[in-house]
Design an enzyme around this catalytic site. Structure first.
Site, PDB file in Angstrom:
ATOM      1  N   LYS A  52       0.839  -1.208   0.000  1.00  0.00           N
ATOM      2  CA  LYS A  52       0.000   0.000   0.000  1.00  0.00           C
ATOM      3  C   LYS A  52       0.871   1.253   0.000  1.00  0.00           C
ATOM      4  CE  LYS A  52      -3.753  -2.597   2.026  1.00  0.00           C
ATOM      5  NZ  LYS A  52      -4.500  -3.042   3.213  1.00  0.00           N
ATOM      6  N   GLN A  96      -4.871  -2.125   9.519  1.00  0.00           N
ATOM      7  CA  GLN A  96      -4.651  -3.400   8.819  1.00  0.00           C
ATOM      8  C   GLN A  96      -5.197  -4.562   9.644  1.00  0.00           C
ATOM      9  OE1 GLN A  96      -3.349  -3.758   5.600  1.00  0.00           O
ATOM     10  NE2 GLN A  96      -4.062  -5.850   5.879  1.00  0.00           N
ATOM     11  N   ASP A 119     -11.134   2.098   3.711  1.00  0.00           N
ATOM     12  CA  ASP A 119     -11.323   0.663   3.492  1.00  0.00           C
ATOM     13  C   ASP A 119     -12.797   0.341   3.235  1.00  0.00           C
ATOM     14  OD1 ASP A 119      -9.121  -0.987   3.341  1.00  0.00           O
ATOM     15  OD2 ASP A 119      -8.859  -1.181   5.513  1.00  0.00           O
TER      16      ASP A 119
END
Ligand code: NAP
Length: 290
Positions: A52, A96, A119
């Site tokens: 990322k 994460q 997200d």
């Protein structure tokens, strides 16, 4: 059979984003800024976050990784999330997953402010997506729909069968595929589904998202179908430097000759997931959603 190249498609999209960011900066604006919270030292999570960060560089974004050890308390993590929620220098951020067992993952997801939830996991974004309202789309499903569009694969009126009903892939993908404009007829299968192969054999678009290497065999696939393989299981492989290789949920060698389109693993859905996160971050920075 045509291979769906997620790596090349994602590279094109990142180049478009980078050009847009360059224009924003030339006009006196600032680069979008994505932050990531990484808890512990899980190998998979380390790789995802590193990828990322790399994607941010390719897009001209700023990125910040905030690390906490695996014994971080839930209160500490929630307090860090509050800080990022309030930080006007950060456009969007992710935590994460997975998190250590002592942390309530749902509480963490719900602590992220929906307008920074790039997200797309917060119930506000999930709900708005289900209603077809502007929101941050969940990254993997959005990447899959983008791939289908990119390859002009018809979805309207087509039968889409999804194996897997997780909150991050199966459920939000079902919502996107049935949305007006995409117009697929969606069936979602899971571990209690009976007659799975009979259902998958009717699919024009078959999406495997269950995390079982090679689960989808040739007899489960309709000739000419499009097969999207979301699975990424790490399988031990002594011949690799890393000691493992990534395995999809589809028996690629046997299934590919039957398909009109198929995604490889790696290089299919994975890179598109990351590019969706970049698109969400750009939209957050430009306040295009909220
Ligand atoms: P998950 O939360 O473990 O969900 C798996 C789903 O598959 C569940 O709904 C489960 O059913 C269903 N399932 C399991 N065995 C089955 C069977 N024999 N028949 C039918 N359904 C079955 O997994 P996930 O988080 O969605 O991830 C799935 C895979 O995609 C994993 O390999 C993951 O690493 C990968 N992934 C890849 C990306 C990417 O960007 N490439 C992103 C996300 C995930 P129940 O609900 O009944 O248990």
């Amino acid at each position: 059979m045509q291979l769906i190249d997620g790596k090349a498609t994602s590279a094109e999209i990142k180049a478009d984003i980078a050009a847009r960011v360059a224009r924003i900066i030339a006009e006196g604006g600032r680069a979008p800024h994505l932050a990531a919270i990484l808890v512990g030292h899980d190998g998979g999570s380390e790789t995802y976050v590193a990828n990322k960060v790399k994607a941010c560089e390719a897009c001209g974004f700023r990125s910040t990784v905030i690390r906490r050890e695996a014994d971080v308390t839930q209160a500490e993590l929630l307090s860090l999330i509050d800080t990022l929620n309030a930080d006007t220098d950060v456009d969007g951020f992710i935590v994460q997953l997975p998190l250590p067992a002592h942390i309530d993952e749902q509480a963490v997801i719900e602590a992220v402010r929906p307008d920074k939830d790039v997200d797309g996991f917060h119930p506000v974004n999930v709900g708005r997506q289900a209603l077809g309202l502007p929101c941050f789309h969940s990254a993997t499903p959005a990447g899959i729909v983008e791939l289908l569009r990119h390859y002009d694969i018809p979805t309207r009126g087509r039968s889409c069968v999804i194996i897997g009903r997780s909150n991050i892939v199966g459920k939000p993908l079902a919502a996107l595929m049935m949305q007006r404009g995409v117009d697929a007829t969606v069936t979602v299968c899971h571990s209690a589904t009976e007659g799975l192969a009979d259902i998958t054999r009717r699919a024009d678009i078959l999406v495997a998202a269950l995390g079982r290497p090679g689960f989808v065999t040739a007899d489960m696939v309709k000739p000419g179908a499009t097969v999207i393989d979301v699975g990424t299981t790490r399988v031990p492989d002594a011949s690799r430097k890393s000691g493992f290789r990534l395995c999809g949920d589809v028996d690629f060698e046997a299934v590919a000759p039957k398909c009109s389109y198929i995604t490889p693993v790696p290089g299919g859905v994975g890179p598109m997931t990351i590019v969706s996160l970049m698109q969400n971050t750009l939209r957050a920075a430009l306040h295009e959603v909220y």
